[in-house]
Motif scaffolding. Structure first.
Motif, PDB file in Angstrom:
ATOM      1  N   PHE A 149     -13.168  -2.617   4.178  1.00  0.00           N
ATOM      2  CA  PHE A 149     -13.630  -2.765   5.526  1.00  0.00           C
ATOM      3  C   PHE A 149     -12.253  -3.881   5.955  1.00  0.00           C
ATOM      4  O   PHE A 149     -12.021  -4.838   5.196  1.00  0.00           O
ATOM      5  CB  PHE A 149     -14.765  -3.596   5.643  1.00  0.00           C
ATOM      6  CG  PHE A 149     -15.046  -4.098   7.093  1.00  0.00           C
ATOM      7  CD1 PHE A 149     -14.943  -5.415   7.430  1.00  0.00           C
ATOM      8  CD2 PHE A 149     -15.337  -2.966   8.151  1.00  0.00           C
ATOM      9  CE1 PHE A 149     -15.137  -5.755   8.924  1.00  0.00           C
ATOM     10  CE2 PHE A 149     -15.759  -3.361   9.327  1.00  0.00           C
ATOM     11  CZ  PHE A 149     -15.474  -4.793   9.655  1.00  0.00           C
ATOM     12  N   ASN A 150     -11.659  -3.312   6.940  1.00  0.00           N
ATOM     13  CA  ASN A 150     -10.432  -4.139   7.421  1.00  0.00           C
ATOM     14  C   ASN A 150     -11.006  -4.908   8.664  1.00  0.00           C
ATOM     15  O   ASN A 150     -11.402  -4.616   9.571  1.00  0.00           O
ATOM     16  CB  ASN A 150      -9.451  -3.490   7.844  1.00  0.00           C
ATOM     17  CG  ASN A 150      -7.994  -4.275   8.650  1.00  0.00           C
ATOM     18  OD1 ASN A 150      -8.340  -5.353   9.278  1.00  0.00           O
ATOM     19  ND2 ASN A 150      -7.140  -3.827   8.438  1.00  0.00           N
ATOM     20  N   ASN A 176      -2.843  -5.280   7.741  1.00  0.00           N
ATOM     21  CA  ASN A 176      -2.876  -3.957   6.768  1.00  0.00           C
ATOM     22  C   ASN A 176      -2.017  -4.008   5.707  1.00  0.00           C
ATOM     23  O   ASN A 176      -2.024  -2.918   4.926  1.00  0.00           O
ATOM     24  CB  ASN A 176      -2.146  -2.662   7.708  1.00  0.00           C
ATOM     25  CG  ASN A 176      -3.180  -2.320   9.051  1.00  0.00           C
ATOM     26  OD1 ASN A 176      -4.421  -2.416   8.791  1.00  0.00           O
ATOM     27  ND2 ASN A 176      -2.475  -1.799   9.957  1.00  0.00           N
ATOM     28  N   GLY A 177      -1.460  -5.356   5.262  1.00  0.00           N
ATOM     29  CA  GLY A 177      -0.889  -5.273   4.193  1.00  0.00           C
ATOM     30  C   GLY A 177      -1.661  -5.000   2.890  1.00  0.00           C
ATOM     31  O   GLY A 177      -1.228  -4.514   1.766  1.00  0.00           O
ATOM     32  N   ILE A 190      -3.187  -1.359   2.386  1.00  0.00           N
ATOM     33  CA  ILE A 190      -2.386  -0.296   1.892  1.00  0.00           C
ATOM     34  C   ILE A 190      -2.116  -0.661   0.556  1.00  0.00           C
ATOM     35  O   ILE A 190      -2.068   0.571  -0.427  1.00  0.00           O
ATOM     36  CB  ILE A 190      -0.853  -0.346   2.599  1.00  0.00           C
ATOM     37  CG1 ILE A 190       0.083  -1.396   2.526  1.00  0.00           C
ATOM     38  CG2 ILE A 190      -1.002   0.113   3.865  1.00  0.00           C
ATOM     39  CD1 ILE A 190       1.248  -1.369   2.871  1.00  0.00           C
ATOM     40  N   GLU A 191      -2.493  -1.972   0.036  1.00  0.00           N
ATOM     41  CA  GLU A 191      -2.300  -1.944  -1.382  1.00  0.00           C
ATOM     42  C   GLU A 191      -3.648  -1.766  -2.261  1.00  0.00           C
ATOM     43  O   GLU A 191      -3.625  -1.325  -3.401  1.00  0.00           O
ATOM     44  CB  GLU A 191      -2.088  -3.542  -2.028  1.00  0.00           C
ATOM     45  CG  GLU A 191      -0.470  -3.718  -1.446  1.00  0.00           C
ATOM     46  CD  GLU A 191       0.499  -3.038  -2.213  1.00  0.00           C
ATOM     47  OE1 GLU A 191       0.587  -1.953  -2.196  1.00  0.00           O
ATOM     48  OE2 GLU A 191       1.261  -3.939  -3.015  1.00  0.00           O
ATOM     49  N   VAL A 231      -5.695   0.854  -1.048  1.00  0.00           N
ATOM     50  CA  VAL A 231      -5.444   2.291  -0.989  1.00  0.00           C
ATOM     51  C   VAL A 231      -4.591   2.724  -2.283  1.00  0.00           C
ATOM     52  O   VAL A 231      -4.801   3.633  -2.970  1.00  0.00           O
ATOM     53  CB  VAL A 231      -4.999   2.823   0.323  1.00  0.00           C
ATOM     54  CG1 VAL A 231      -4.802   4.629  -0.009  1.00  0.00           C
ATOM     55  CG2 VAL A 231      -5.895   2.410   1.597  1.00  0.00           C
ATOM     56  N   ALA A 232      -3.498   1.824  -2.309  1.00  0.00           N
ATOM     57  CA  ALA A 232      -2.409   2.347  -3.335  1.00  0.00           C
ATOM     58  C   ALA A 232      -3.180   2.040  -4.772  1.00  0.00           C
ATOM     59  O   ALA A 232      -3.043   2.762  -5.664  1.00  0.00           O
ATOM     60  CB  ALA A 232      -1.327   1.519  -3.370  1.00  0.00           C
ATOM     61  N   THR A 259      -5.011   5.423  -5.691  1.00  0.00           N
ATOM     62  CA  THR A 259      -4.437   6.535  -5.910  1.00  0.00           C
ATOM     63  C   THR A 259      -4.201   6.943  -7.307  1.00  0.00           C
ATOM     64  O   THR A 259      -4.301   5.696  -8.101  1.00  0.00           O
ATOM     65  CB  THR A 259      -2.941   6.599  -5.255  1.00  0.00           C
ATOM     66  OG1 THR A 259      -2.078   5.447  -5.762  1.00  0.00           O
ATOM     67  CG2 THR A 259      -3.112   6.476  -3.663  1.00  0.00           C
ATOM     68  N   PRO A 260      -3.641   8.105  -7.793  1.00  0.00           N
ATOM     69  CA  PRO A 260      -3.811   8.341  -9.157  1.00  0.00           C
ATOM     70  C   PRO A 260      -2.808   7.542  -9.878  1.00  0.00           C
ATOM     71  O   PRO A 260      -2.500   7.211 -11.088  1.00  0.00           O
ATOM     72  CB  PRO A 260      -3.393   9.772  -9.155  1.00  0.00           C
ATOM     73  CG  PRO A 260      -4.064  10.370  -7.959  1.00  0.00           C
ATOM     74  CD  PRO A 260      -3.894   9.276  -6.816  1.00  0.00           C
ATOM     75  N   TYR A 261      -1.606   7.036  -9.152  1.00  0.00           N
ATOM     76  CA  TYR A 261      -0.391   6.290  -9.533  1.00  0.00           C
ATOM     77  C   TYR A 261      -1.111   4.879 -10.398  1.00  0.00           C
ATOM     78  O   TYR A 261      -0.585   4.531 -11.458  1.00  0.00           O
ATOM     79  CB  TYR A 261       0.351   5.717  -8.420  1.00  0.00           C
ATOM     80  CG  TYR A 261       1.792   5.337  -8.892  1.00  0.00           C
ATOM     81  CD1 TYR A 261       2.055   3.901  -9.163  1.00  0.00           C
ATOM     82  CD2 TYR A 261       2.772   6.177  -9.039  1.00  0.00           C
ATOM     83  CE1 TYR A 261       3.209   3.558  -9.378  1.00  0.00           C
ATOM     84  CE2 TYR A 261       4.023   5.753  -9.316  1.00  0.00           C
ATOM     85  CZ  TYR A 261       4.172   4.347  -9.759  1.00  0.00           C
ATOM     86  OH  TYR A 261       5.542   3.922 -10.226  1.00  0.00           O
ATOM     87  N   TYR A 262      -2.193   4.280  -9.726  1.00  0.00           N
ATOM     88  CA  TYR A 262      -2.823   3.325 -10.427  1.00  0.00           C
ATOM     89  C   TYR A 262      -4.136   3.404 -11.076  1.00  0.00           C
ATOM     90  O   TYR A 262      -4.526   2.907 -11.989  1.00  0.00           O
ATOM     91  CB  TYR A 262      -2.942   2.113  -9.515  1.00  0.00           C
ATOM     92  CG  TYR A 262      -1.556   1.345  -8.916  1.00  0.00           C
ATOM     93  CD1 TYR A 262      -0.987   1.854  -7.963  1.00  0.00           C
ATOM     94  CD2 TYR A 262      -0.943   0.298  -9.700  1.00  0.00           C
ATOM     95  CE1 TYR A 262       0.260   1.406  -7.464  1.00  0.00           C
ATOM     96  CE2 TYR A 262       0.350  -0.153  -9.587  1.00  0.00           C
ATOM     97  CZ  TYR A 262       0.854   0.325  -8.388  1.00  0.00           C
ATOM     98  OH  TYR A 262       2.134  -0.140  -8.217  1.00  0.00           O
ATOM     99  N   PRO A 279       0.303  -9.458   0.338  1.00  0.00           N
ATOM    100  CA  PRO A 279      -0.862  -9.168  -0.442  1.00  0.00           C
ATOM    101  C   PRO A 279      -1.015  -9.222  -1.944  1.00  0.00           C
ATOM    102  O   PRO A 279      -0.122  -9.139  -2.529  1.00  0.00           O
ATOM    103  CB  PRO A 279      -1.029  -7.800   0.048  1.00  0.00           C
ATOM    104  CG  PRO A 279       0.166  -7.488   0.057  1.00  0.00           C
ATOM    105  CD  PRO A 279       1.084  -8.533   0.395  1.00  0.00           C
ATOM    106  N   ARG A 332      -1.094  -7.535  -5.461  1.00  0.00           N
ATOM    107  CA  ARG A 332      -0.472  -6.207  -6.020  1.00  0.00           C
ATOM    108  C   ARG A 332      -1.712  -5.335  -6.450  1.00  0.00           C
ATOM    109  O   ARG A 332      -2.776  -5.846  -6.543  1.00  0.00           O
ATOM    110  CB  ARG A 332       0.167  -6.459  -7.314  1.00  0.00           C
ATOM    111  CG  ARG A 332       1.417  -7.150  -7.061  1.00  0.00           C
ATOM    112  CD  ARG A 332       2.095  -7.415  -8.389  1.00  0.00           C
ATOM    113  NE  ARG A 332       2.684  -6.214  -9.114  1.00  0.00           N
ATOM    114  CZ  ARG A 332       3.982  -5.365  -8.910  1.00  0.00           C
ATOM    115  NH1 ARG A 332       4.677  -6.477  -8.468  1.00  0.00           N
ATOM    116  NH2 ARG A 332       4.055  -4.376  -9.075  1.00  0.00           N
ATOM    117  N   PRO A 333      -1.777  -3.991  -6.363  1.00  0.00           N
ATOM    118  CA  PRO A 333      -2.690  -3.031  -6.877  1.00  0.00           C
ATOM    119  C   PRO A 333      -3.110  -3.411  -7.961  1.00  0.00           C
ATOM    120  O   PRO A 333      -4.439  -3.407  -8.391  1.00  0.00           O
ATOM    121  CB  PRO A 333      -1.969  -1.472  -7.023  1.00  0.00           C
ATOM    122  CG  PRO A 333      -0.631  -1.970  -5.792  1.00  0.00           C
ATOM    123  CD  PRO A 333      -0.225  -3.198  -5.920  1.00  0.00           C
TER     124      PRO A 333
END
Lengths: 147, 393, 165
Positions: free
Chosen positions: A18-19, A24-25, A28-29, A31-32, A35-38, A121, A123-124
């Motif tokens: 929930f934002n 949005n900073g 996006i982290e 969401v990052a 993602t499969p990257y993390y 923000p 970091r992921p």
């Protein structure tokens, strides 16, 4: 740690993101981080849309007046046991918007918070670390309930 | 009688909820749209009057975490005019490089979000993975992934070393190939074409009448870009193209952004080849003399506008910001008229809104007299199902 | 080239505004401020927009100056690549002006924002209501007015929200 992974995969905590009026900073982290990257899914966490199915509420942003009621209502709709993670300086304390006429200064002014993840923000990796801390807290409390 | 009618919202019981968008529909067609802004209103302009010039710089970066450096660049451009100083040439080039890296990250992020809106999650994963390379470069230069804090009044805070230059070039080469691939996907994939082509058309005359900005207006054939017509930093010394497409639909706006990634790569390469040596910042006094200044910057979403007025004290007397998304809202409302409800997510996404604006929407059926509140997720699922039934495969 | 443009624009502005022209300042070669009298505003600005082929307004800035509210219409003249900021002052106790949203539909939200934050009435605006402030914001409290201290408004909002929660 393996026990934690097993528990998480068995229980699959569902996250609701929930934002509350932020830049949005942090979003996006978050969401990052998912993602499969993390690869947050190795912890068994999944992003879901509805409060009625969510275990964990992730909140970003400085909580503007317009969203405050909605935030409280989402929290109330979540079935127990429910947990709240505040991500980023704004969600912790209002961040740079402290003192403004349209923001509350922190999620915990409105609903109870279980984990605080600082950063502007964060970091992921920090977000994942915070989620793992939450899972540890949850696992400990659920052991007693025989979940 | 206004020529372009902005629909008036009804006094509706459901509006006690924080709804972000009200759509009036007739069956499956949207007849009117009204955004309800303000849930991200943080009182920034008032706060700006109670902070020092340096503090306002940090505040400005947090207006939008995606455009971040566009905001600080616009702020320092304005403040530097107010303080009446000229920054060193090397600083101007570094501002360009960081700004273009930010543009690439923003456009890749957006392409991924657009892909996610239409259910093309592989493309979302690819673009966000490639974006990580850009974030690595930004972190290498500035120490941060999202809010870079690279700008200061008087120049920039970090330099780009020769070692960094090599790494940047390698990533630019890789991204150039990836961008060609993304362009092919956008132009050839049946799902993309079905969802984007001829959807949410904004005519050239409407785009100008409604004062749209950025890729939104460039997708309607209007050749306007602040970097060319009102240059700042080192843009007046760097050759590049303004990308326009004439169709005005969501596909055109998508292609504008994809081609802009290639232009950004070109700009970065040119800037690296022609980077002047010297200082990267100069000292500035604590307060400017009384006066006023304006700054305009081409953020990834379009024209960003700042105005500062000084009364000679340490704090601004007036701090005004107009973000590009606000400028595109009237055009968005126009684009939504006459589209299918299933097209709403794509049309809204096509202006690259800088807000979590589809969290909760109200649909009012003017014909049946019924209403329905949907979350963004529910609307997205409805759109996917509708397209599967009606248009594709 | 820029100097020529500047001189040409100034000539056109003086012609159009005539007796309503007060002063002019160039803060940089392509950004000028023109102060005008508030009377005959809509007629004059319409002629300026037509004469200079202006189709873009960047925004409208309102500033509180204790006894007056200053409005600035930031118009981009693409023909001469110049940003022309038209300034005028409205009396604080009666901040009213004609809306230009029928001649420049792109201005519709900027007027609403100035109404929201400073309480300026734009006559003829199709939908003059809150743009950014919540619906239950107290009437007559305009956040960007200098007499509204930040702490006081913040207090009002927090107390008000507790009553409504």
């Amino acid at each position: 740690m393996m026990g934690l992974f097993t528990w998480a995969r068995k229980s699959s905590p569902w996250l609701l993101h929930f934002n509350s009026g932020g830049c949005n900073g942090c979003d996006i982290e978050v969401v990052a981080a998912l993602t499969p990257y993390y690869d947050a899914e190795r912890f068994g966490v999944l992003l879901k849309g509805s409060p009625r199915h969510a275990d964990v509420l992730i909140v970003t942003g400085p909580i503007t007046r317009q969203v405050a009621k909605r935030l409280i209502r989402i929290y109330e709709q979540m079935p127990e046991p429910r947990y709240v993670v505040a991500v980023g300086s704004c969600a912790l304390s209002g961040g740079v918007f402290q003192g403004s006429y349209n923001v509350y200064e922190g999620v915990d002014k409105l609903i109870p918070v279980d984990v605080y993840i600082p950063g502007c923000p964060p970091r992921p990796e920090a977000i994942l670390h915070g989620i793992v801390k939450l899972l540890e807290k949850v696992e400990v409390s659920s052991r007693g309930k025989g979940k | 009688m206004p020529e372009i009618e902005i629909p008036v919202g009804p006094q509706h019981p459901a509006l006690k909820e924080p709804i972000r968008f009200v759509f009036r529909i007739d069956g499956e067609i949207v007849v009117g749209a009204e955004p309800r802004l303000g849930y991200a209103h943080r009182g920034i302009e008032k706060l700006g009057e109670h902070r020092s010039y340096v503090q306002v710089l940090y505040l400005s970066e947090r207006i939008c975490g995606i455009c971040s450096v566009a905001h600080t660049t616009c702020y320092v451009e304005t403040a530097e005019r107010l303080f009446n100083i000229e920054i060193p040439p090397r600083a101007k080039f570094i501002r360009v490089i960081v700004s273009e890296l930010n543009r690439i990250h923003s456009h890749l992020l957006w392409l991924g979000i657009l892909a996610h809106e239409i259910g093309f999650d592989t493309l979302f994963m690819y673009t966000w993975r490639d974006r990580e390379l850009v974030l690595d470069l930004l972190e290498m230069i500035t120490g941060n992934r999202v809010l870079y804090a690279i700008n200061m009044i008087g120049g920039v805070r970090h330099d780009i070393t020769n070692e960094m230059v090599d790494k940047i070039r390698k990533v630019m080469d890789y991204l150039e190939e990836r961008t060609k691939y993304y362009k092919r996907v956008v132009q050839e994939d049946p799902l993309m074409l079905a969802r984007l082509s001829e959807v949410g058309i904004l005519s050239r005359s409407d785009a100008q009448k409604l004062c749209a900005v950025g890729p939104t207006i460039r997708g309607s054939g209007v050749k306007t870009d602040i970097r060319k017509e009102d240059p700042y930093a080192a843009y007046d010394e760097i050759p590049f193209n303004i990308i326009t497409y004439t169709e005005g639909d969501a596909l055109a706006k998508t292609l504008v952004r994809v081609d802009e990634i290639q232009e950004s790569i070109n700009i970065i390469r040119y800037a690296l080849d022609h980077m002047p040596s010297g200082n990267i910042n100069i000292r500035v006094p604590l307060r400017p003399s009384p006066g006023e200044a304006i700054g305009r910057v081409e953020a990834p979403r379009g024209e960003l506008f700042y105005y500062i007025r000084s009364d000679g004290s340490e704090r601004p007397y007036r701090f005004k910001v107009r973000t590009p998304t606000l400028a595109n809202i009237p055009a968005l409302c126009k684009m939504l008229e006459g589209v299918y409800v299933a097209d709403i997510p794509v049309v809204v996404a096509s202006i690259d809104p800088c807000i979590a604006c589809m969290d909760r929407v109200l649909l009012i059926d003017t014909n049946k007299g019924t209403w329905n509140i949907l979350t963004g997720e529910e609307l997205r699922r409805y759109s996917k199902k509708w397209y599967e039934k009606h248009k594709i495969r | 080239m820029e100097k020529e443009n500047e001189a040409l624009i100034l000539k056109i502005i003086k012609e159009i505004f005539g007796e309503y022209f007060i002063s002019y300042e160039a803060i940089s070669p392509n950004k000028i401020f023109v102060e005008i009298k508030r009377e005959n505003f809509k007629f004059n600005i319409k002629r300026l927009i037509e004469k200079l082929d202006i189709w873009h307004i960047s925004t409208i800035t309102g500033t509180d100056f204790e006894d007056s509210i200053e409005l600035m219409y930031h118009l981009w003249c693409d023909k001469y690549k110049t940003l022309i900021s038209i300034k005028l002052k409205l009396p604080k106790d009666n901040p009213v002006i004609e809306s230009i949203s029928d001649i420049m539909p792109g201005a519709v939200l900027y007027e609403r924002e100035v109404y929201d934050m400073l309480g300026v009435q734009f006559l003829g605006h199709p939908m003059l209501e809150h743009l950014l402030l919540p619906e239950d914001w107290p009437r007559g409290v305009y956040p960007l007015r200098k007499e509204v201290p930040l702490e006081k408004v913040r207090k009002i909002m927090l107390e008000g929200s507790e009553k409504n929660a």
